[in-house]
Design an enzyme around this catalytic site. Structure first.
Site, mmCIF file in Angstrom:
data_model
loop_
_atom_site.group_PDB
_atom_site.id
_atom_site.type_symbol
_atom_site.label_atom_id
_atom_site.label_comp_id
_atom_site.label_asym_id
_atom_site.label_seq_id
_atom_site.Cartn_x
_atom_site.Cartn_y
_atom_site.Cartn_z
ATOM 1 N N HIS A 19 0.118 -12.369 1.318
ATOM 2 C CA HIS A 19 -0.727 -11.293 0.741
ATOM 3 C C HIS A 19 -0.748 -11.727 -0.911
ATOM 4 O O HIS A 19 0.325 -11.739 -1.702
ATOM 5 C CB HIS A 19 0.105 -9.900 0.768
ATOM 6 C CG HIS A 19 -0.849 -8.780 0.396
ATOM 7 N ND1 HIS A 19 -0.286 -7.620 0.291
ATOM 8 C CD2 HIS A 19 -2.252 -8.725 0.034
ATOM 9 C CE1 HIS A 19 -1.330 -6.600 -0.103
ATOM 10 N NE2 HIS A 19 -2.326 -7.507 -0.256
ATOM 11 N N TYR A 35 0.787 -1.106 0.098
ATOM 12 C CA TYR A 35 -0.130 -0.080 -0.068
ATOM 13 C C TYR A 35 0.663 1.095 0.069
ATOM 14 O O TYR A 35 1.491 1.689 0.982
ATOM 15 C CB TYR A 35 -0.988 0.046 1.182
ATOM 16 C CG TYR A 35 -1.986 -1.167 1.494
ATOM 17 C CD1 TYR A 35 -2.391 -1.857 0.079
ATOM 18 C CD2 TYR A 35 -2.345 -1.600 2.352
ATOM 19 C CE1 TYR A 35 -2.938 -3.036 0.182
ATOM 20 C CE2 TYR A 35 -3.185 -2.897 2.511
ATOM 21 C CZ TYR A 35 -3.684 -3.170 1.562
ATOM 22 O OH TYR A 35 -4.228 -4.560 1.599
#
Length: 323
Positions: free
Chosen positions: A139, A55
């Site tokens: 992830h 992010y």
């Protein structure tokens, strides 16, 4: 409302703060806005905060860690993710191709190796300014299943056994591989984004029943399917692309039903996700204090049973999970 992730003892609030947006997802957010959003989340009762190196190339982790320093560490839960290791880059461009409005000062390297997992987590702790995180997810291992199951997951299991992290799991935008994690490993939690919403219940087929059976918690992300369920209108996004006409029409009809029952579609979308017994927390991303407060208000709004019944009667919803 609080829950516990599996048998780990790690506690989460029913509504959680999703950190992708403060990593400049799609558009820039200032440091001040990010700080205000995290502070507003705390003030609204949110105690679970999720982030990832992906992010904003670490920007989300840095901003989240800085804002959380104002609060007692034992009172909040933080999760981050491994699988994308950041390396310095000489690229003079930006990261918008990956969805983040930040300079491309780093590049992502897919790495689910045991060494990569530890190195990625160590770098995350440094950016967060924390000595530990409570939850670590693998992830998006979609195209890296072999390495994730062979090396990444055992590395997380070792970190958990050493007491470095409290709970481990995987976070993905699909239900199929998450179901495999639930059935074949000893994860505490899976983070499922966009696959259990008012418009997509694919996680209900196998993932959620398997989670209940195995005592694994589910954190739901993407409750609004990246925008359509938050504000259905022409041009709205669904799963990060322009919403197809049939889904836009369905969302607009759902909103009409919601308004007839005196609630917002946002409140209904959040309530739907939270209602399943496997779900411990619902993640919502917010780029401002006002958006955080709105999410908290909507999450606290009771949804009348008659609303769900009308959705079923009109064929807009087929699952019985809200009853």
């Amino acid at each position: 409302m609080t829950g516990t992730l599996g048998s780990s003892g790690v506690r989460v609030s029913g509504l959680a703060f999703g950190g992708a947006v403060i990593g400049n997802l799609f558009t820039e957010v200032t440091d001040e806005q990010a700080h205000e959003a995290v502070t507003a989340a705390w003030q609204s009762g949110i105690r679970y905060f999720d982030t990832a190196p992906h992010y904003g190339l670490g920007l989300s982790e840095r901003r989240l860690g800085e804002a959380l320093r104002a609060f007692p560490r034992p009172e909040f839960t933080v999760s981050t993710k491994v699988g994308r290791r950041l390396e310095p880059s000489m690229d003079a461009g930006d990261d918008l191709a990956n969805g983040f409005a930040v300079p491309a000062t780093s590049r992502r390297v897919w790495d689910f190796s045991a060494d990569g997992v530890r190195r990625t987590l160590e770098a995350s702790l440094e950016r967060l300014g924390l000595d530990h995180v409570d939850v670590v997810y693998l992830h998006d291992p979609d195209d890296h299943a072999e390495e994730a199951f062979r090396e990444g997951y055992p590395a997380l299991e070792k970190l958990r056994s050493e007491g470095v992290v409290g709970a481990i799991g995987a976070g993905m935008n699909q239900a199929g591989m998450l179901t495999r994690f639930v059935r074949e490993t000893d994860v505490d939690v899976v983070l499922c984004a966009g696959r259990y919403t008012l418009l997509d219940q694919s996680a209900l087929t196998e993932l959620l029943p398997a989670a209940v059976e195995r005592g694994v918690s589910v954190v739901v992300g993407g409750a609004f399917n990246s925008g359509l369920l938050a504000d259905p209108r022409p041009g709205a996004t669904y799963n990060y692309a322009q919403a197809p006409g049939d889904l836009l029409d369905r969302a607009l009809r759902m909103r009409e039903v919601a308004e007839r029952h005196g609630i917002s579609l946002r409140a209904a979308a959040l309530a739907f996700c939270a209602a399943h017994p496997a779900v411990a927390s619902v993640l919502v991303g917010a780029r401002s204090a006002a958006e955080v407060q709105d999410a908290a208000d909507q999450f606290a709004t009771p949804v009348p049973p008659a609303f769900w019944q009308e959705l079923r009667d009109t064929g807009l919803l087929t699952t019985e999970e809200t009853s």
